[in-house]
Write a protein that holds these residues in place. Sequence first.
Motif, mmCIF file in Angstrom:
data_model
loop_
_atom_site.group_PDB
_atom_site.id
_atom_site.type_symbol
_atom_site.label_atom_id
_atom_site.label_comp_id
_atom_site.label_asym_id
_atom_site.label_seq_id
_atom_site.Cartn_x
_atom_site.Cartn_y
_atom_site.Cartn_z
ATOM 1 N N GLY A 7 0.832 -1.199 0.000
ATOM 2 C CA GLY A 7 0.000 0.000 0.000
ATOM 3 C C GLY A 7 0.860 1.239 0.000
ATOM 4 O O GLY A 7 2.052 1.195 0.257
ATOM 5 N N GLY A 8 0.251 2.372 -0.288
ATOM 6 C CA GLY A 8 0.979 3.624 -0.245
ATOM 7 C C GLY A 8 1.073 4.138 1.177
ATOM 8 O O GLY A 8 0.351 3.711 2.067
ATOM 9 N N ASP A 9 1.990 5.068 1.387
ATOM 10 C CA ASP A 9 2.142 5.679 2.695
ATOM 11 C C ASP A 9 1.194 6.865 2.830
ATOM 12 O O ASP A 9 0.999 7.620 1.879
ATOM 13 N N THR A 10 0.610 7.029 4.008
ATOM 14 C CA THR A 10 -0.272 8.146 4.305
ATOM 15 C C THR A 10 0.407 9.025 5.338
ATOM 16 O O THR A 10 0.872 8.523 6.362
ATOM 17 N N ILE A 11 0.463 10.325 5.084
ATOM 18 C CA ILE A 11 1.084 11.260 6.017
ATOM 19 C C ILE A 11 0.072 12.332 6.385
ATOM 20 O O ILE A 11 -0.496 12.988 5.513
ATOM 21 N N ILE A 12 -0.148 12.481 7.682
ATOM 22 C CA ILE A 12 -0.982 13.567 8.198
ATOM 23 C C ILE A 12 -0.018 14.528 8.874
ATOM 24 O O ILE A 12 0.507 14.254 9.958
ATOM 25 N N ALA A 13 0.262 15.626 8.207
ATOM 26 C CA ALA A 13 1.297 16.556 8.638
ATOM 27 C C ALA A 13 0.880 17.357 9.855
ATOM 28 O O ALA A 13 -0.309 17.492 10.165
ATOM 29 N N GLU A 14 1.870 17.926 10.532
ATOM 30 C CA GLU A 14 1.604 18.820 11.655
ATOM 31 C C GLU A 14 0.772 19.993 11.160
ATOM 32 O O GLU A 14 0.996 20.519 10.079
ATOM 33 N N GLY A 15 -0.228 20.367 11.939
ATOM 34 C CA GLY A 15 -1.119 21.448 11.544
ATOM 35 C C GLY A 15 -2.358 20.966 10.811
ATOM 36 O O GLY A 15 -3.281 21.733 10.579
ATOM 37 N N VAL A 16 -2.393 19.689 10.442
ATOM 38 C CA VAL A 16 -3.552 19.109 9.749
ATOM 39 C C VAL A 16 -4.437 18.422 10.778
ATOM 40 O O VAL A 16 -3.951 17.704 11.652
ATOM 41 N N LYS A 17 -5.756 18.639 10.657
ATOM 42 C CA LYS A 17 -6.717 17.995 11.546
ATOM 43 C C LYS A 17 -7.632 17.101 10.723
ATOM 44 O O LYS A 17 -8.215 17.550 9.740
ATOM 45 N N VAL A 18 -7.734 15.839 11.124
ATOM 46 C CA VAL A 18 -8.577 14.868 10.425
ATOM 47 C C VAL A 18 -9.667 14.415 11.385
ATOM 48 O O VAL A 18 -9.373 14.019 12.518
ATOM 49 N N GLU A 19 -10.932 14.463 10.929
ATOM 50 C CA GLU A 19 -12.049 13.983 11.726
ATOM 51 C C GLU A 19 -12.745 12.866 10.969
ATOM 52 O O GLU A 19 -13.047 13.016 9.788
ATOM 53 N N GLY A 20 -12.986 11.756 11.653
ATOM 54 C CA GLY A 20 -13.638 10.604 11.027
ATOM 55 C C GLY A 20 -12.718 9.408 11.015
ATOM 56 O O GLY A 20 -11.526 9.511 11.264
ATOM 57 N N ASP A 21 -13.296 8.255 10.733
ATOM 58 C CA ASP A 21 -12.542 7.011 10.690
ATOM 59 C C ASP A 21 -11.807 6.904 9.358
ATOM 60 O O ASP A 21 -12.335 7.305 8.327
ATOM 61 N N PHE A 22 -10.593 6.358 9.403
ATOM 62 C CA PHE A 22 -9.936 6.062 8.135
ATOM 63 C C PHE A 22 -9.098 4.810 8.237
ATOM 64 O O PHE A 22 -8.647 4.418 9.293
ATOM 65 N N THR A 23 -8.940 4.166 7.089
ATOM 66 C CA THR A 23 -8.182 2.929 6.950
ATOM 67 C C THR A 23 -7.149 3.110 5.868
ATOM 68 O O THR A 23 -7.426 3.715 4.835
ATOM 69 N N SER A 24 -5.952 2.572 6.102
ATOM 70 C CA SER A 24 -4.882 2.650 5.119
ATOM 71 C C SER A 24 -4.359 1.246 4.833
ATOM 72 O O SER A 24 -4.208 0.440 5.747
ATOM 73 N N ASN A 25 -4.065 0.968 3.567
ATOM 74 C CA ASN A 25 -3.463 -0.309 3.190
ATOM 75 C C ASN A 25 -1.941 -0.243 3.216
ATOM 76 O O ASN A 25 -1.274 -1.125 2.693
ATOM 77 N N GLY A 26 -1.407 0.798 3.814
ATOM 78 C CA GLY A 26 0.045 0.960 3.901
ATOM 79 C C GLY A 26 0.432 1.497 5.263
ATOM 80 O O GLY A 26 -0.274 1.320 6.252
ATOM 81 N N ASN A 27 1.566 2.175 5.285
ATOM 82 C CA ASN A 27 2.057 2.793 6.511
ATOM 83 C C ASN A 27 1.396 4.150 6.709
ATOM 84 O O ASN A 27 1.033 4.820 5.743
ATOM 85 N N VAL A 28 1.277 4.569 7.977
ATOM 86 C CA VAL A 28 0.667 5.853 8.306
ATOM 87 C C VAL A 28 1.604 6.620 9.236
ATOM 88 O O VAL A 28 2.069 6.071 10.237
ATOM 89 N N THR A 29 1.859 7.870 8.892
ATOM 90 C CA THR A 29 2.611 8.775 9.762
ATOM 91 C C THR A 29 1.669 9.901 10.162
ATOM 92 O O THR A 29 1.084 10.551 9.300
ATOM 93 N N ILE A 30 1.525 10.110 11.471
ATOM 94 C CA ILE A 30 0.633 11.160 11.968
ATOM 95 C C ILE A 30 1.463 12.153 12.775
ATOM 96 O O ILE A 30 2.092 11.785 13.771
ATOM 97 N N GLU A 31 1.463 13.390 12.315
ATOM 98 C CA GLU A 31 2.116 14.486 13.026
ATOM 99 C C GLU A 31 1.082 15.515 13.492
ATOM 100 O O GLU A 31 1.388 16.379 14.286
#
Length: 122
Positions: A7-31
């Motif tokens: 799977g692809g990598d998912t990055i949630i950068a610093e300063g980004v706000k995500v609301e809701g459920d999510f699923t990734s088929n790869g690696n996830v980085t959350i800042e």
Amino acid sequence: MAKGNGGGDTIIAEGVKVEGDFTSNGNVTIEGNVTGNVAATGDIFIGENAVIDADVSARNAVISGRVKGNVRIDDKTELTPSSNIEGDLETHVLSVSPGAQVNGRIVMPEGKAKPAVKGDEE
């Protein structure tokens, strides 16, 4: 932690706000900030400034930020000195650095991986 999970990598950068459920088929980085449930078939990396109000599941995890919710990791979890978990943690292998905080139950089921425990006095 292993790469190449298909799977692809998912990055949630610093300063980004995500609301809701999510699923990734790869690696996830959350800042940044996440509210909802997070599920990854790969590894999850939670940065020092990350704030997560969600249940988290992944193959492996390195946690440096704050998680308010239950964490279920299939293999190995590494808690760095800045990590703070308010919820239950389930993992097969656990590495805890001085300063890491867990306010909840820690469950290490038998099976899949063999825990490497240093200084076990049993």
